[in-house]
Design an enzyme around this catalytic site. Structure first.
Site, short mmCIF file in Angstrom:
data_model
loop_
_atom_site.label_atom_id
_atom_site.label_comp_id
_atom_site.label_asym_id
_atom_site.label_seq_id
_atom_site.Cartn_x
_atom_site.Cartn_y
_atom_site.Cartn_z
N SER A 104 -50.41 35.40 66.60
CA SER A 104 -49.55 34.59 65.75
C SER A 104 -49.40 35.22 64.36
CB SER A 104 -50.08 33.16 65.68
OG SER A 104 -49.10 32.28 65.17
N ASP A 216 -45.93 31.35 70.70
CA ASP A 216 -47.09 31.57 69.86
C ASP A 216 -48.36 31.99 70.61
OD1 ASP A 216 -48.58 31.43 67.47
OD2 ASP A 216 -49.20 29.40 67.93
#
Length: 306
Positions: A104, A216
């Site tokens: 991320s 993500d």
């Protein structure tokens, strides 16, 4: 669907408009309808055939005569600026990672570090960055942010270097949306892989790679220590900047949890405080890190053929 609903509303209201306003209103309606229809054509993620497709090939362990140090930078939105401070402290102590893994927001900083960029250069970019460099807002689609700006920003800073050409072994963790499966990109376009890793659902658009939607990396591994181990790390430094904390960081030889200010995911206003928090936390962890490195050296010596 939103575009169709809006068009329907405009058409429904049209008869109630005063005749003196009919022509201007028709022009306005026509422009609005065209804009909405054009926007409707871009409501889903698209492939990028002009870019080298990020790929997740079987991980090959890095081999060296000395113990290998890995730095794992975890998920955490804008709190990821703390990763810059960690790199500053390690570099000031004369320590460089051989293996870098990012998830991320951690993947953004990790990509710069993996490229060989110095801590000072990374910090300079972090302090000069504008919201528009990373955030391209949109009114349509599966999220508020498309993500192309982030992709282009990373590739611009790295001169379009692919993941496999980095001076440091580099892995980018993303999540296959449908299967909810962790994927480690280790080949191909760096910016696109990082964008996939940082695509927080409902905020960023998913990223379409080889027909699969990715989101993500933090959804499947917030602090991917195990990935660094599989890449050949003897000693793992892992940085957890998530506000809820991650159990994965406990698997590291040297876990680091900076005392970050609480910020919203896309709020970059506390970057200075976050960088400072990362630096303080990393400095505090240096004695443990040196101890773990010394132990790894002894272990190598004891295993060496006599």
């Amino acid at each position: 669907m939103a575009a169709i609903a809006t068009i329907t509303t405009i058409v429904t209201l049209a008869p109630t408009v005063d005749r003196t306003m009919a022509k201007p209103m028709r022009r306005l309606m026509l422009g609005a309808v065209m804009a909405l229809l054009l926007a409707g054509c871009a409501l889903t993620p698209r492939e990028y055939p002009e870019l080298a497709t990020p790929r997740a090939l079987p991980i090959e362990r890095l081999q060296a005569a000395r113990p290998l140090l890995a730095l794992v930078l975890g998920a955490g939105g804008s709190r990821g600026f703390a990763h810059v401070g960690v790199i500053k402290a390690l570099e000031a102590a004369g320590l460089q990672a051989d293996i870098v893994v990012g998830s991320s927001s951690g993947a953004v900083v990790a990509s710069l570090y993996a490229s060989g960029m110095t801590a000072a250069a990374i910090e300079q970019h972090a302090l000069q960055i504008e919201d528009s460099d990373l955030i391209d807002l949109t009114l349509f689609g599966p999220g508020r942010v498309r993500g192309e700006a982030l992709q282009n920003y990373v590739n611009r800073l790295l001169d379009n270097r692919s993941i496999e050409t980095m001076p440091r072994a580099f892995g980018v963790v993303a999540t296959a949306r449908e299967a909810k499966r962790m994927t480690v990109f280790n080949r191909g376009n760096t910016g696109l892989a990082v964008r996939a890793s940082a695509s927080i659902p409902d905020i960023f658009w998913p990223v379409l790679i080889a027909g699969v939607e990715y989101v993500d990396g933090g959804l499947s591994s917030r602090v991917p220590v195990a990935v660094a181990r599989s890449m050949g790390a003897d000693v793992v430094v892992a940085v957890d900047v998530s506000w809820r904390g991650s159990d994965e960081v406990a698997q590291a030889d040297v876990p680091i949890r900076p005392d970050n200010p609480r910020t919203r995911t896309l709020d970059f206003s506390a970057r200075l405080e976050s960088i400072a928090a990362g630096e303080v936390a990393a400095r505090a962890a240096l004695p443990l890190l040196r101890e773990r490195l010394a132990e790894a050296v002894k272990a190598r010596v004891s295993l060496a053929p006599r």
